[in-house]
Motif scaffolding. Structure first.
Motif, PDB file in Angstrom:
ATOM      1  N   LEU A 204      -6.432  -1.523  -6.355  1.00 55.19           N
ATOM      2  CA  LEU A 204      -4.989  -1.416  -6.092  1.00 55.19           C
ATOM      3  C   LEU A 204      -4.694  -2.121  -4.784  1.00 55.19           C
ATOM      4  O   LEU A 204      -5.323  -1.845  -3.755  1.00 55.19           O
ATOM      5  N   VAL A 205      -3.741  -3.053  -4.811  1.00 55.58           N
ATOM      6  CA  VAL A 205      -3.322  -3.739  -3.594  1.00 55.58           C
ATOM      7  C   VAL A 205      -1.801  -3.731  -3.530  1.00 55.58           C
ATOM      8  O   VAL A 205      -1.120  -3.818  -4.549  1.00 55.58           O
ATOM      9  N   SER A 206      -1.272  -3.573  -2.322  1.00 59.21           N
ATOM     10  CA  SER A 206       0.170  -3.567  -2.119  1.00 59.21           C
ATOM     11  C   SER A 206       0.567  -4.622  -1.092  1.00 59.21           C
ATOM     12  O   SER A 206      -0.164  -4.888  -0.136  1.00 59.21           O
ATOM     13  N   THR A 207       1.730  -5.213  -1.316  1.00 51.72           N
ATOM     14  CA  THR A 207       2.298  -6.141  -0.338  1.00 51.72           C
ATOM     15  C   THR A 207       3.304  -5.448   0.569  1.00 51.72           C
ATOM     16  O   THR A 207       3.904  -6.097   1.424  1.00 51.72           O
ATOM     17  N   ALA A 208       3.483  -4.136   0.381  1.00 52.01           N
ATOM     18  CA  ALA A 208       4.553  -3.449   1.110  1.00 52.01           C
ATOM     19  C   ALA A 208       4.220  -2.040   1.565  1.00 52.01           C
ATOM     20  O   ALA A 208       4.710  -1.592   2.607  1.00 52.01           O
ATOM     21  N   ALA A 209       3.395  -1.297   0.820  1.00 47.28           N
ATOM     22  CA  ALA A 209       3.162   0.129   1.103  1.00 47.28           C
ATOM     23  C   ALA A 209       2.018   0.307   2.109  1.00 47.28           C
ATOM     24  O   ALA A 209       0.986   0.912   1.803  1.00 47.28           O
ATOM     25  N   PHE A 210       2.212  -0.185   3.314  1.00 46.69           N
ATOM     26  CA  PHE A 210       1.133  -0.191   4.299  1.00 46.69           C
ATOM     27  C   PHE A 210       0.779   1.215   4.779  1.00 46.69           C
ATOM     28  O   PHE A 210      -0.390   1.536   4.998  1.00 46.69           O
ATOM     29  N   GLY A 211       1.777   2.056   4.939  1.00 51.46           N
ATOM     30  CA  GLY A 211       1.510   3.426   5.356  1.00 51.46           C
ATOM     31  C   GLY A 211       0.711   4.190   4.313  1.00 51.46           C
ATOM     32  O   GLY A 211      -0.273   4.863   4.641  1.00 51.46           O
ATOM     33  N   ARG A 212       1.121   4.085   3.055  1.00 54.28           N
ATOM     34  CA  ARG A 212       0.400   4.762   1.986  1.00 54.28           C
ATOM     35  C   ARG A 212      -1.019   4.207   1.841  1.00 54.28           C
ATOM     36  O   ARG A 212      -1.958   4.940   1.547  1.00 54.28           O
ATOM     37  N   ALA A 213      -1.179   2.923   2.023  1.00 59.54           N
ATOM     38  CA  ALA A 213      -2.514   2.325   1.918  1.00 59.54           C
ATOM     39  C   ALA A 213      -3.457   2.909   2.951  1.00 59.54           C
ATOM     40  O   ALA A 213      -4.622   3.206   2.664  1.00 59.54           O
ATOM     41  N   SER A 214      -2.942   3.123   4.158  1.00 62.39           N
ATOM     42  CA  SER A 214      -3.760   3.688   5.228  1.00 62.39           C
ATOM     43  C   SER A 214      -4.166   5.123   4.923  1.00 62.39           C
ATOM     44  O   SER A 214      -5.310   5.514   5.153  1.00 62.39           O
ATOM     45  N   SER A 215      -3.241   5.890   4.369  1.00 67.40           N
ATOM     46  CA  SER A 215      -3.531   7.304   4.111  1.00 67.40           C
ATOM     47  C   SER A 215      -4.263   7.539   2.792  1.00 67.40           C
ATOM     48  O   SER A 215      -5.014   8.507   2.668  1.00 67.40           O
ATOM     49  N   ASP A 216      -4.064   6.635   1.816  1.00 65.48           N
ATOM     50  CA  ASP A 216      -4.631   6.860   0.488  1.00 65.48           C
ATOM     51  C   ASP A 216      -5.822   5.957   0.156  1.00 65.48           C
ATOM     52  O   ASP A 216      -6.406   6.094  -0.916  1.00 65.48           O
ATOM     53  N   GLY A 217      -6.139   5.025   1.045  1.00 65.34           N
ATOM     54  CA  GLY A 217      -7.359   4.261   0.875  1.00 65.34           C
ATOM     55  C   GLY A 217      -7.336   3.164  -0.160  1.00 65.34           C
ATOM     56  O   GLY A 217      -8.279   3.018  -0.940  1.00 65.34           O
ATOM     57  N   PHE A 218      -6.255   2.381  -0.207  1.00 67.95           N
ATOM     58  CA  PHE A 218      -6.249   1.205  -1.079  1.00 67.95           C
ATOM     59  C   PHE A 218      -5.921  -0.032  -0.246  1.00 67.95           C
ATOM     60  O   PHE A 218      -5.725   0.060   0.974  1.00 67.95           O
ATOM     61  N   LEU A 219      -5.871  -1.190  -0.872  1.00 70.04           N
ATOM     62  CA  LEU A 219      -5.788  -2.456  -0.156  1.00 70.04           C
ATOM     63  C   LEU A 219      -4.350  -2.903   0.110  1.00 70.04           C
ATOM     64  O   LEU A 219      -3.427  -2.516  -0.613  1.00 70.04           O
ATOM     65  N   THR A 220      -4.195  -3.713   1.130  1.00 65.53           N
ATOM     66  CA  THR A 220      -2.940  -4.417   1.367  1.00 65.53           C
ATOM     67  C   THR A 220      -3.250  -5.882   1.643  1.00 65.53           C
ATOM     68  O   THR A 220      -4.378  -6.242   1.981  1.00 65.53           O
ATOM     69  N   VAL A 221      -2.249  -6.734   1.493  1.00 69.19           N
ATOM     70  CA  VAL A 221      -2.409  -8.138   1.853  1.00 69.19           C
ATOM     71  C   VAL A 221      -2.047  -8.300   3.329  1.00 69.19           C
ATOM     72  O   VAL A 221      -1.389  -7.458   3.923  1.00 69.19           O
ATOM     73  N   GLY A 222      -2.494  -9.392   3.900  1.00 69.61           N
ATOM     74  CA  GLY A 222      -2.196  -9.657   5.298  1.00 69.61           C
ATOM     75  C   GLY A 222      -3.461  -9.712   6.132  1.00 69.61           C
ATOM     76  O   GLY A 222      -4.526  -9.289   5.698  1.00 69.61           O
ATOM     77  N   GLY A 223      -3.335 -10.253   7.353  1.00 69.34           N
ATOM     78  CA  GLY A 223      -4.481 -10.358   8.233  1.00 69.34           C
ATOM     79  C   GLY A 223      -5.147 -11.719   8.135  1.00 69.34           C
ATOM     80  O   GLY A 223      -4.790 -12.561   7.300  1.00 69.34           O
ATOM     81  N   PRO A 224      -6.137 -11.972   8.972  1.00 68.49           N
ATOM     82  CA  PRO A 224      -6.794 -13.283   9.036  1.00 68.49           C
ATOM     83  C   PRO A 224      -7.424 -13.723   7.716  1.00 68.49           C
ATOM     84  O   PRO A 224      -7.346 -14.898   7.354  1.00 68.49           O
ATOM     85  N   GLU A 225      -8.048 -12.794   7.007  1.00 66.51           N
ATOM     86  CA  GLU A 225      -8.697 -13.170   5.749  1.00 66.51           C
ATOM     87  C   GLU A 225      -7.666 -13.616   4.713  1.00 66.51           C
ATOM     88  O   GLU A 225      -7.873 -14.597   3.991  1.00 66.51           O
ATOM     89  N   SER A 226      -6.542 -12.904   4.648  1.00 60.53           N
ATOM     90  CA  SER A 226      -5.474 -13.303   3.732  1.00 60.53           C
ATOM     91  C   SER A 226      -4.931 -14.674   4.094  1.00 60.53           C
ATOM     92  O   SER A 226      -4.707 -15.518   3.215  1.00 60.53           O
ATOM     93  N   ALA A 227      -4.698 -14.905   5.392  1.00 62.01           N
ATOM     94  CA  ALA A 227      -4.146 -16.188   5.836  1.00 62.01           C
ATOM     95  C   ALA A 227      -5.077 -17.339   5.456  1.00 62.01           C
ATOM     96  O   ALA A 227      -4.627 -18.395   4.981  1.00 62.01           O
ATOM     97  N   LYS A 228      -6.372 -17.145   5.658  1.00 60.15           N
ATOM     98  CA  LYS A 228      -7.341 -18.182   5.317  1.00 60.15           C
ATOM     99  C   LYS A 228      -7.353 -18.435   3.808  1.00 60.15           C
ATOM    100  O   LYS A 228      -7.365 -19.588   3.354  1.00 60.15           O
ATOM    101  N   ARG A 229      -7.336 -17.374   3.023  1.00 59.13           N
ATOM    102  CA  ARG A 229      -7.378 -17.498   1.571  1.00 59.13           C
ATOM    103  C   ARG A 229      -6.143 -18.250   1.060  1.00 59.13           C
ATOM    104  O   ARG A 229      -6.252 -19.136   0.209  1.00 59.13           O
ATOM    105  N   ARG A 230      -4.986 -17.906   1.592  1.00 57.01           N
ATOM    106  CA  ARG A 230      -3.751 -18.564   1.163  1.00 57.01           C
ATOM    107  C   ARG A 230      -3.748 -20.032   1.542  1.00 57.01           C
ATOM    108  O   ARG A 230      -3.331 -20.893   0.760  1.00 57.01           O
ATOM    109  N   ARG A 231      -4.183 -20.324   2.770  1.00 58.84           N
ATOM    110  CA  ARG A 231      -4.187 -21.706   3.245  1.00 58.84           C
ATOM    111  C   ARG A 231      -5.079 -22.575   2.360  1.00 58.84           C
ATOM    112  O   ARG A 231      -4.704 -23.679   1.967  1.00 58.84           O
TER     113      ARG A 231
END
Length: 311
Positions: A236-263
């Protein structure tokens, strides 16, 4: 000088001002682009809303991160991600802060060739949504034979997620308002309406269960239904539910790895967009002078697709 849009304060769209900004000659490895169209994204209005803080030292905030246009000057040798850049090239600028302007100076690393078959308006908005969609699909490893639940499948990012997932050989179930169900079917997705009873409707549509879920809306409903259906939260990955991801243990997009992958994926994504593997719909265009109205409308119910500014 060039006309540009900036946020002069924190708050709502009324914080935006049109200003005259000094335009320097491009230095070595930079290009000057005459902008034809500018992509509008939710991050643009969030940047001055206070969502990321209200540090007064960051004002005024230059707005925008993507545009399409023509190269009118090159500073020395300019080598972009796919090769040298020359005067007269039709290009897409992506990932550069401050693209809400008539002209922009951009380091070559942000500049990609515009596919000939993409109109200026579409080209201006393609990489932000396509890059996010690709990043989300890679994060949860969507592959042929998977059944993928896409929340917000009629939105800018969600519609590209649905199309790219189908291209990979996955079965796609997408949540959307009823008025957008025909569009989802055209992408090859099975539409379901969100709201009360969503869990039951998804179960009915996915006889063999859900293998992965991509949330582009960030609601508790989207997260709760996904967690109920999945046995592996790493899918499970979210582009918006960052708070829930932190508390419920699933993925979000963003950060250096995401930036590199997109580029790294950007040239391929542009080839796919140019050849019709996926499409990005432009919902509405606005003159640059009416950027505040565009931001206000983007935050309310609006037609399916991207908003684009025209300098």
């Amino acid at each position: 000088m060039t006309k540009a849009a900036v946020a002069a304060s924190y708050g709502g769209p009324e914080a935006i001002e049109i200003v005259e900004r000094e335009l320097l000659e491009p230095a070595e490895g930079e290009v000057l682009v005459e902008v034809k169209a500018i992509g509008v994204n939710p991050y643009d209005y969030k940047s001055y809303s206070g969502a990321f803080g209200t540090d007064e030292s960051k004002l005024p905030i230059a707005l925008g991160s993507e545009a399409s246009g023509i190269v009118v000057a090159v500073g020395g040798s300019a080598e972009g991600p796919v090769g040298p850049i020359a005067v007269g090239d039709e290009v897409i600028v992506s990932g550069l802060n401050g693209t809400y302007a008539e002209k922009i100076v951009a380091p070559a690393r942000f500049v990609f060739p515009k596919p000939a078959d993409l109109e200026w308006n579409v080209a201006a908005g393609v990489l932000a949504v396509a890059g996010t969609a690709y990043d989300a699909l890679e994060s949860v490893g969507v592959k042929s034979g998977d059944t993928v639940l896409v929340h917000g499948a009629a939105g800018g990012v969600g519609s590209v997620v649905a199309q790219l997932a189908k291209e990979r050989g996955a079965t796609v179930i997408g949540t959307a308002r009823a008025q957008n169900h025909d569009a989802l079917r055209a992408f090859g997705a099975e539409p379901v309406e969100y709201g009360d009873g969503l869990l039951g409707r998804v179960r009915a549509a996915a006889a063999n269960g859900i293998d992965a879920a991509i949330d582009t809306v960030g609601t508790d409903e989207a997260v709760d239904v996904s967690l109920e259906l999945l046995t592996d939260r790493s899918r499970l990955v979210s582009t918006a539910a960052f708070g829930r991801a932190s508390s419920d243990g699933f993925l979000t997009v963003g950060g250096p790895e995401s930036a590199k992958r997109r580029r790294l994926a950007s040239p391929t994504l542009l080839e796919q967009a140019g050849s019709g593997v996926f499409e990005v719909t432009v919902a509405k265009t606005f003159p640059l002078d009416e950027v505040a109205r565009a931001h206000a409308e983007l935050q309310s119910a609006h037609p399916r697709g991207k908003f684009v500014l025209i300098p």
